[in-house]
Each structure stands twice: as C-alpha cells, then as structure tokens.
Design a protein around this motif. Sequence first.
Motif, PDB file in Angstrom:
ATOM      1  N   ILE A   1      15.553  -0.074  -2.706  1.00  0.00           N
ATOM      2  CA  ILE A   1      16.200   0.244  -1.425  1.00  0.00           C
ATOM      3  C   ILE A   1      16.201  -1.001  -0.547  1.00  0.00           C
ATOM      4  O   ILE A   1      15.182  -1.693  -0.418  1.00  0.00           O
ATOM      5  N   PHE A   2      17.351  -1.249   0.055  1.00  0.00           N
ATOM      6  CA  PHE A   2      17.469  -2.343   1.022  1.00  0.00           C
ATOM      7  C   PHE A   2      17.414  -1.756   2.428  1.00  0.00           C
ATOM      8  O   PHE A   2      18.128  -0.799   2.745  1.00  0.00           O
TER       9      PHE A   2
ATOM     10  N   ASP B   1       0.843  -1.184   0.000  1.00  0.00           N
ATOM     11  CA  ASP B   1       0.000   0.000   0.000  1.00  0.00           C
ATOM     12  C   ASP B   1       0.890   1.250   0.000  1.00  0.00           C
ATOM     13  O   ASP B   1       1.737   1.430   0.879  1.00  0.00           O
ATOM     14  N   VAL B   2       0.697   2.124  -0.976  1.00  0.00           N
ATOM     15  CA  VAL B   2       1.551   3.316  -1.088  1.00  0.00           C
ATOM     16  C   VAL B   2       1.332   4.285   0.071  1.00  0.00           C
ATOM     17  O   VAL B   2       2.157   5.186   0.297  1.00  0.00           O
ATOM     18  N   ASN B   3       0.246   4.136   0.808  1.00  0.00           N
ATOM     19  CA  ASN B   3      -0.028   5.016   1.951  1.00  0.00           C
ATOM     20  C   ASN B   3       0.461   4.443   3.277  1.00  0.00           C
ATOM     21  O   ASN B   3       0.275   5.060   4.321  1.00  0.00           O
ATOM     22  N   ARG B   4       1.064   3.245   3.211  1.00  0.00           N
ATOM     23  CA  ARG B   4       1.563   2.631   4.443  1.00  0.00           C
ATOM     24  C   ARG B   4       2.724   3.444   5.006  1.00  0.00           C
ATOM     25  O   ARG B   4       3.521   4.012   4.248  1.00  0.00           O
TER      26      ARG B   4
ATOM     27  N   ALA C   1       4.476   0.603  -5.131  1.00  0.00           N
ATOM     28  CA  ALA C   1       5.435   0.078  -4.160  1.00  0.00           C
ATOM     29  C   ALA C   1       5.316  -1.431  -4.056  1.00  0.00           C
ATOM     30  O   ALA C   1       4.208  -1.979  -4.092  1.00  0.00           O
ATOM     31  N   GLN C   2       6.464  -2.088  -3.948  1.00  0.00           N
ATOM     32  CA  GLN C   2       6.530  -3.526  -3.692  1.00  0.00           C
ATOM     33  C   GLN C   2       7.586  -3.781  -2.637  1.00  0.00           C
ATOM     34  O   GLN C   2       8.548  -3.010  -2.475  1.00  0.00           O
TER      35      GLN C   2
ATOM     36  N   ILE D   1      10.134   0.928  -5.335  1.00  0.00           N
ATOM     37  CA  ILE D   1       9.118   1.974  -5.383  1.00  0.00           C
ATOM     38  C   ILE D   1       9.258   2.807  -6.649  1.00  0.00           C
ATOM     39  O   ILE D   1      10.358   2.977  -7.186  1.00  0.00           O
ATOM     40  N   THR D   2       8.135   3.284  -7.093  1.00  0.00           N
ATOM     41  CA  THR D   2       8.094   4.240  -8.199  1.00  0.00           C
ATOM     42  C   THR D   2       7.513   5.532  -7.646  1.00  0.00           C
ATOM     43  O   THR D   2       6.400   5.530  -7.085  1.00  0.00           O
ATOM     44  N   ILE D   3       8.268   6.609  -7.784  1.00  0.00           N
ATOM     45  CA  ILE D   3       7.833   7.892  -7.230  1.00  0.00           C
ATOM     46  C   ILE D   3       7.880   8.975  -8.295  1.00  0.00           C
ATOM     47  O   ILE D   3       8.635   8.882  -9.264  1.00  0.00           O
ATOM     48  N   GLN D   4       7.074   9.972  -8.115  1.00  0.00           N
ATOM     49  CA  GLN D   4       7.117  11.140  -8.985  1.00  0.00           C
ATOM     50  C   GLN D   4       7.735  12.293  -8.195  1.00  0.00           C
ATOM     51  O   GLN D   4       7.348  12.550  -7.050  1.00  0.00           O
TER      52      GLN D   4
END
Length: 570
Positions: free
Chosen positions: A110-111, A43-46, A76-77, A88-91
């Motif tokens: 990211i790790f 969930d991208v809002n997590r 996000a995964q 993640i994919t962000i703008q």
Amino acid sequence: MNLLLPVSLAVVLTTCSAQILIQGEPVQLSLGDQVVGGKMDADVNRKDVKEIADFATSFLSMEKNSAISLVKVVKAQTQVVAGVNYFITIQIQPAGCTVDCKYEECEVSIFDQEWTQTRKVVNSSCKTVSPSPHPAVPLGSESENLEDEDVKNAVNFAVEELNKKSNSLFRANLIELQHAKKQVVAGLKYRLTFLLGDTVCRNNPSKSGTDLQACPLSDPHRTQVCHATVWYKAWETPQYKLLDSKCELKQAAGQKKPLLGGDGHDLCHMGMFKEFQMKHGKFYDSPQEEDQRYKIFCANVKKAAEYQAQDQGTARYGVTQFSDLTEEEFKAYRSKPWDLTPMADMKMAAPLQGSFPKSFDWRDHGAVTPVKNQGACGSCWAFSVTGNVEGMWHNKKGNLISLSEQELVDCDKVDQGCEGGLPANAYKQIIKLGGLETETKYKYTGHDGSCHFSKSLAKVYINSSIAISSDENQMAAWLSQNGPISIGINAFAMQFYMGGISHPWKFLCNPSKLDHGVLIVGYGQKGNKPYWIIKNSWGPHWGEKGYYYVYRGAGVCGLNTACTSAIVDA
C-alpha cells in the motif's frame, strides 16, 4: 545530516541511527543493517500499521465481494519514498465464521501519502492457510489488555455515545475501564464494562473528549456501572457503532441491599425515570437535584399505583408530566382553596323540566376551543371562565373565539392572578372592564403582569352570570340546552391521571375542598358508568388529550358544588 521530507515525514540521521515521523508518530530506526531508502521492519502493533491493515482488509473485502475479518497482522515493513510504502502480511477469514473456517494469508503493498490524502493498494496476493498458523487471536471473545489503544478508542466512543443519548444537563466521564473482550466478526466487537460518573461540566459537544482532569466528578460516591458493545468496521463510515448499552447506579459501600419485592421498589427504576425525562423535556440544574427528583418520581409512581388500586371507576393512574413534583409543588398548577362566599349573591338558574339527552358533547357542536396550558401559574379559574364564555358566545352569536386568560390574570383586581381566583368574581370583572380581548391580542404569559386591556380591542362581552344547581341531572339538562359549565373541583386525583373514568373515594377526595377550576363540556355513559367530560388547562398531553373523565352522579371531588356560567344575551 538532515534530509527534508514532505509535510508529515521528517528524518534526522546520525552515523548509526535515525528517527522518522510517520503520521505524526516518532519511530526509532537502526541503520546498521538497513539501507537508507530501503524497507524497514515495523511493529505490527503500531497505530499506523493497524490502520493500514484495516484499510487492506476493507480493500480485500471489496475485491472478493464478500465480508471478511482481519484476524492478525503477521508482518509489516515500511519504505520512505515520496510518502510511505507499506508491505504487510495479514491473516483474514470470512466474516462471522466460527467453525471450519477458510483462512487466508495475504501480502499487500500500500502506498500512503498523507499530505495529499492518497492511499491505494499497489498489489496484493492471498493464499489459503488451514488451519490458521496464527491462533493467537481466537474467533470467540477473549480478554483484552485494558491499555490497548484500540480498546481505549472503543470505550471512549461508547462514553461519547452515552452522553449524546443522555437527558442529563451534566456530562458523564469515564472513571475506570474494568473489563474488555474482543471478538473478530465482520470487524471487531468489543464488549466493555466501565464506570461512569457525573461531572461538573455541562453535557454539550464542546466538552466532548474531556477527561476527569478537565471535568472533575461532582459526586465521587455517585457512579454508574455500564456495559456496552461496540462494533468496529474499518471499511465503513463511521467506523464505530454502539450496538447496546446498559448503565445502573453503583451501590455504595456498606449500603444494605433491599429485600426483593414487597416494598414497591420494582414499580420504579432509573430507565423509567430517564424515559420520563426524555418525553417531558425535564432538565435539572445539578446531579444532586436529578437524584432528588428521581426519589420524588419513584414515590409518586408508588402513590399512583395506590390511586389505581383504590379507584372505583375505570381510571388509569401513572406517570404524567407532574410525576417529579412534590404535593406542595403541584399546588402551583391549581389555586388556593376556594372560598365560595362570593357565590351567595349569584342568581340561581331556574329548574328545568322534562327529559334531556342521554349523552351530549359541546365539542361536537363547535363550541369548545382547543385545550390550553396554564403552566405553573394558578390561573385555572381564568381558563375555566374563558372556556365558559367562549362556549356561550358561540351558542348565542354563532362564532367561536379563543379569549384571553391573561387579561383576567392582569386586570381582575378582585382575584389574585397566579395565586388563584373565583369564577363568580371574574364574571363581574369582565362586565366592569367592558369585555374580553382575544388570545391573540392579549397573549398568555403565565405570570402576573400589569394590565394593558383596551376596551376598543374587546371582541366579546357578557351581560350577567348565573349559578347552576348542584343536582347532577339538572346540571346535565342545563348544559345540553345552554353550553359548557364552569366548575370547581378537588384536584386530588388529577396529578397522576392518564385516562378512563375517575371515581376516587370521598374520604380521599374531599368535596368541600375545591382547589382547581375546570370546564364541563359534555357527559355520557360507558357500560354502567355515567361520566362527565371535563376540559382541563394542563395541555393536550395530560389525561385523555387534555380532558378528565369523572364519574357522574355522586358529586365526585365536589364537582357539583360551584357550578356557574356567564350569560350572553342574543
């Protein structure tokens, strides 16, 4: 079956589902279409995803060597390994950009290994996207969901910062968040409107983060409406900053709003009172007392303005350390009205002939000790006397010694210590005791105590005392030839005096009602206004560095009616 994962990661598997704890938060997973150990949608809002997105934005800002802002988390995964991999994919956009902006969409891996506090970017790639395919978060301000965790974090930060800045003894807690707007600009700016209320809890760090259940309101009807701007930058430490804030008392329901102007209310406001509290270290035992002191303060501000309008001199009246005291409470810093009967048998100084200097100041001749502070003890008479003796001893013996007022408060059994006294009595008591000890040996406490004077420790003595003419030219001549003069004065205008030459009208400052002992150390003239230089005993932050300048030649406030001095033989 159960899989054992390091520290913050734990997975409980069944035949068709799993629950995983990521950074302490449970995340329910469906295993029907997933491979255990593979990537899983998040969930991208997590909360943890948002934190990772902020970290990615900070990394990209440093990599590009320019400030950028996070616009949106697109996708996000996560993948559970010996830690967690985030994909993640962000703008993003340039920080502060509002017109013709260059948008980029970035994929970042990211790790994160929480138990070793390891977090690093594995790889990243960005591509330009124009216009933005994700307009859900506009660049201007937009209303926010008041239940959003980020908004709650921002308002809680604002509340804690306001408590840190507050001069109140009692903590203020959040009652209600009323409105929130967010703006993407080199981070996130939150513009917040919320209600605060004073609680029964003390305002100290141990109460930080407490809610109304732990710290209930002391008065539910006394609340403040606050407006604050909080700037959040994930890449900085600390991440939050309070840019501005303003709080005002909320008007109670049914309370009539006063007419604008004409009643003096604009002379006083809560901000002025808070500044007064901060400057003078004023703390109160309850919100109710603080409220009452504020009302007294405002009444006194108005009274000071009236003094200012009526004064015949150049005096400035306003906010002093006594501005939250009633007239009755202020009497503690003076003494009882003086009974001048003991002066009747004092020898009068012989009249002086000839001219005297146009101006004179014993401070310039080393005969005056620094300004002292009597506190809330009516011992002004003792400070007036020791100041006189200090000057006379210096002029006869050649050295300036700071003398003990507390000795007179404790050991002068004719006068009444903190309840008041008369210089005429004090001179006789000094002779009877055998002298005065130094301030260092017999320290000032500001309250009545038992006498522990030791004649062997006395450093100064006097031989007699004398009364001085009420003619102000004679007073000036005597002072310039001999030393500072102990006097009594009506302290009517002194509570709010800030500087300049004070000259209240006689009908306001009755010359026959002396209630304060002070010391004239010099005189002078400014323009067409001659003045006396009077050393007070309310500390160096009162008046003009502890001094009171009063018009000379009109018997202002009775300053010429009880003039005396000790006599020290050469």
